[in-house]
Design a protein around this motif. Structure first.
Motif: not given
Length: 154
Positions: A140-145, A147-154
């Protein structure tokens, strides 16, 4: 390592603060321990360096779970001796490497376990529940703050 920009530094600090305070408050309301000492170091990775392989959800979850399981097992079956604590750390490192789930903060879980002598329920709370909450919050936090999407991989 190149210098991080001021925005990234501030957002990483806010992310770490928000996650730890959330785990503390939620744990208090549920009367459950949801914080593990190594989670502070996990915050460094997931908020400061979220694109690294060590910061990906699979690594966070399985790194913490495997290392705590190993620590609990070694404590239970080998006793609280310096050599068994060292063996637990070594086995946790080898297991994370062999399963491609290295999460460096999780390497401290066996030491924490040997110092605190928790019950087997430690594997569920704080380890597994806490790791899952770290991942959910980081998503939630990384994708809201950023521009790069998190995660890079699962």
């Amino acid at each position: 390592m190149p210098m991080s920009d001021a925005r990234s530094i501030v957002y990483a600090g806010i992310g770490g603060f928000a996650l730890i305070i959330s785990l503390a408050h939620l744990g208090g309301r549920l009367d459950q321990q949801l914080i593990l000492g190594s989670f502070g170091a996990s915050c460094v990775l997931v908020f400061g360096f979220p694109d690294l392989p060590f910061s990906q959800p699979r690594n966070i979850f399985f790194g913490h779970a495997a290392s705590s399981l190993i620590g609990l097992g070694c404590l239970e079956f080998m006793g609280a001796e310096p050599w068994s604590m060292a063996f637990a750390v070594a086995l946790a490192i080898m297991t994370m490497m062999a399963t491609r789930t290295v999460h460096p903060p999780a390497g401290s879980n066996p030491v924490i376990i040997f110092l605190t002598h928790p019950k087997w329920s430690f594997l569920l709370t704080p380890t597994i529940v806490g790791a899952a909450l770290i991942i959910a919050f980081a998503l939630l936090y990384n994708n809201a703050t950023r521009p790069q999407k998190y995660p890079k991989s699962w």
